[in-house]
Write an enzyme that holds these catalytic residues in place. Structure first.
Site, PDB file in Angstrom:
ATOM      1  N   GLU A   1       0.846  -1.206   0.000  1.00 35.03           N
ATOM      2  CA  GLU A   1       0.000   0.000   0.000  1.00 35.03           C
ATOM      3  C   GLU A   1       0.876   1.249   0.000  1.00 35.03           C
ATOM      4  OE1 GLU A   1      -3.087  -0.398  -0.798  1.00 35.03           O
ATOM      5  OE2 GLU A   1      -4.279  -0.329   1.005  1.00 35.03           O
TER       6      GLU A   1
ATOM      7  N   THR B   1      -5.731   7.672  -3.829  1.00 36.25           N
ATOM      8  CA  THR B   1      -5.485   7.646  -2.384  1.00 36.25           C
ATOM      9  C   THR B   1      -4.262   8.468  -2.019  1.00 36.25           C
ATOM     10  OG1 THR B   1      -6.588   5.521  -2.168  1.00 36.25           O
ATOM     11  CG2 THR B   1      -5.041   6.093  -0.435  1.00 36.25           C
TER      12      THR B   1
HETATM   13  N1  ADP Z   1      -2.748  -4.794  -7.345  1.00 36.56           N
HETATM   14  C1  ADP Z   1      -3.328  -3.586  -7.439  1.00 36.56           C
HETATM   15  N2  ADP Z   1      -4.671  -3.471  -7.359  1.00 36.56           N
HETATM   16  C2  ADP Z   1      -5.274  -2.261  -7.478  1.00 36.56           C
HETATM   17  N3  ADP Z   1      -4.604  -1.081  -7.702  1.00 36.56           N
HETATM   18  C3  ADP Z   1      -3.258  -1.187  -7.802  1.00 36.56           C
HETATM   19  C4  ADP Z   1      -2.571  -2.414  -7.650  1.00 36.56           C
HETATM   20  N4  ADP Z   1      -1.246  -2.170  -7.773  1.00 36.56           N
HETATM   21  C5  ADP Z   1      -1.114  -0.854  -8.001  1.00 36.56           C
HETATM   22  N5  ADP Z   1      -2.313  -0.257  -8.045  1.00 36.56           N
HETATM   23  C6  ADP Z   1      -2.567   1.180  -8.284  1.00 36.56           C
HETATM   24  O1  ADP Z   1      -3.148   1.749  -7.110  1.00 36.56           O
HETATM   25  C7  ADP Z   1      -4.167   2.712  -7.449  1.00 36.56           C
HETATM   26  C8  ADP Z   1      -5.472   2.246  -6.822  1.00 36.56           C
HETATM   27  O2  ADP Z   1      -5.254   2.157  -5.452  1.00 36.56           O
HETATM   28  P1  ADP Z   1      -5.818   3.303  -4.463  1.00 36.56           P
HETATM   29  O3  ADP Z   1      -5.548   4.640  -5.075  1.00 36.56           O
HETATM   30  O4  ADP Z   1      -5.292   3.013  -3.129  1.00 36.56           O
HETATM   31  O5  ADP Z   1      -7.363   3.103  -4.540  1.00 36.56           O
HETATM   32  P2  ADP Z   1      -8.218   1.929  -3.904  1.00 36.56           P
HETATM   33  O6  ADP Z   1      -7.378   1.214  -2.882  1.00 36.56           O
HETATM   34  O7  ADP Z   1      -9.385   2.653  -3.334  1.00 36.56           O
HETATM   35  O8  ADP Z   1      -8.560   1.051  -5.050  1.00 36.56           O
HETATM   36  C9  ADP Z   1      -4.261   2.730  -8.961  1.00 36.56           C
HETATM   37  O9  ADP Z   1      -3.510   3.833  -9.430  1.00 36.56           O
HETATM   38  C10 ADP Z   1      -3.597   1.420  -9.382  1.00 36.56           C
HETATM   39  O10 ADP Z   1      -2.989   1.543 -10.649  1.00 36.56           O
HETATM   40  N1  LIG Z   2      -6.976   5.131   5.650  1.00 40.43           N
HETATM   41  C1  LIG Z   2      -6.779   5.223   4.209  1.00 40.43           C
HETATM   42  C2  LIG Z   2      -7.754   4.290   3.524  1.00 40.43           C
HETATM   43  C3  LIG Z   2      -7.686   4.308   2.009  1.00 40.43           C
HETATM   44  O1  LIG Z   2      -8.677   3.430   1.517  1.00 40.43           O
HETATM   45  P1  LIG Z   2      -8.892   3.223  -0.075  1.00 40.43           P
HETATM   46  O2  LIG Z   2      -9.859   2.079  -0.195  1.00 40.43           O
HETATM   47  O3  LIG Z   2      -9.477   4.513  -0.599  1.00 40.43           O
HETATM   48  O4  LIG Z   2      -7.556   2.932  -0.662  1.00 40.43           O
HETATM   49  C4  LIG Z   2      -6.988   6.663   3.766  1.00 40.43           C
HETATM   50  O5  LIG Z   2      -8.062   7.190   4.085  1.00 40.43           O
HETATM   51  O6  LIG Z   2      -6.069   7.239   3.136  1.00 40.43           O
END
Ligand code: ADP
Ligand SMILES: N[C@@H](CCOP(=O)(O)O)C(=O)O
Length: 303
Positions: free
Chosen positions: A127, A179
């Site tokens: 993450e 995020t």
């Molecule tokens: N295995 C994965 N699954 C989903 N998103 C990924 C992964 N690896 C990298 N990413 C990247 O992370 C971002 C999505 O994650 P995030 O922004 O945390 O949103 P959420 O967790 O709500 O889906 C996208 O830009 C995506 O390309």
């Molecule tokens: N505590 C994190 C949770 C992010 O969750 P996502 O499902 O949007 O990746 C934050 O609020 O940044």
């Protein structure tokens, strides 16, 4: 070639005032990861047409497994085949679930004997690689299942003694590195009055779940700090919350960093009205939205 397959469910983190601490796994969606031994190094294969990077250092599943391989001296090659079921970038813990499933599959493939807390530790590194700073809440829910509170290196499942289900409003808002950007909006300092209000909300939610007290749960699903700071990312949220409560929802909060919104409902809630009016409201802001009902899900499963 030896393989292990795992699945991990979507999650909604924060749950009002529990930023980076509280989260819940739900059966709205799930990711699948198959980890197989192979020739040298680590390869990530996204088995669907998602535009998620296959570079292991840019993929939450890949980065978590790279950290695991380094710490456990795994020299054998691994292929991670990631089948995305959780739409990415929408606040449903998509990146976290992939990381959790990948760590659990590799743990089983090499019989590493990792505890669930250790799996959280490695998954959250994935993450961190994509969101700029490691947050444990999504991965903890995907690994432990149910409602979780991440209390430092230890995650604890919350006892839930109330019968409810979830409505997820999932707006189709594409935002690269959503995020990461949302985390940059979180204030570095807060005033004492907001801090005290948020502590009250957090305790109210946890005690409400434990005691099965609808009013405490409802009061707990609020936040004075992070949701407010991020409001421009989901401007429809305040009105959507009002609509939900006007039709007797238990409460509503932003799912993770959004833009999805989580609404808790029970037998007293007018579910159809909430779904129809909520969808119309989001459309009035120019977005279409998927509405999905879900229940609490279990933790990561390895076949
Ligand atoms: N295995 C994965 N699954 C989903 N998103 C990924 C992964 N690896 C990298 N990413 C990247 O992370 C971002 C999505 O994650 P995030 O922004 O945390 O949103 P959420 O967790 O709500 O889906 C996208 O830009 C995506 O390309
Ligand atoms: N505590 C994190 C949770 C992010 O969750 P996502 O499902 O949007 O990746 C934050 O609020 O940044």
């Amino acid at each position: 070639m030896v393989c292990k397959r795992s699945i991990a469910y979507s999650s909604s983190a924060n749950l009002g005032s529990g930023f980076d601490i509280l989260s819940v796994a739900h059966d709205a969606f799930y990711d699948e990861v198959e980890a197989c031994t192979s020739e040298g190094g680590l390869r990530v294969v996204m088995t669907d047409n998602s535009n998620i990077p296959e570079d292991p250092t840019k993929n939450s599943a890949g980065f978590s497994v790279l950290s695991l391989m380094k710490d456990y001296g795994i020299k054998e090659g691994i292929i991670l085949k990631v089948k995305k079921g959780i739409p990415a970038g929408l606040g449903l813990g998509s990146s976290g679930a992939s990381a959790a499933a990948a760590v659990a599959a590799v743990n089983s493939l090499f019989s590493l004997g990792l505890s669930k807390d250790s799996m959280v530790k490695y998954s959250m590194l994935g993450e961190g690689a994509i969101a700029g700073s490691p947050h444990p809440d999504n991965v903890a829910a995907s690994i432990f299942g149910g409602f979780v509170a991440v209390l430092g290196e230890r995650t604890v499942n919350l006892n839930v003694n109330y019968d409810f289900k979830f409505i997820l409003f999932i707006p189709s808002i594409e935002a690269k590195d959503k995020t990461k950007k949302a985390r940059e909006l979180v204030p570095k300092t807060v005033d004492m009055s907001s801090y005290v209000k948020n502590m009250r909300f957090g305790f109210s939610l946890m005690l409400g779940l434990e005691r099965g007290d609808r009013k405490l749960i409802s009061n707990g699903l609020n936040d004075e700090i992070v949701e407010k700071a991020r409001l421009p990312m989901f401007p429809f949220y305040p009105e959507l919350k009002k609509i939900s409560l006007s039709h007797n929802a238990i409460g509503a909060c932003v799912s993770g960093a959004g833009p999805s919104i989580l609404v808790l409902v029970d037998h007293e809630s007018e579910i159809k009205a909430i779904e129809e009016e909520g969808k119309k409201l989001i459309a009035s802001f120019g977005y279409s939205a998927q509405v999905k009902e879900a229940k609490i899900a279990g933790g990561v499963k390895v076949e």
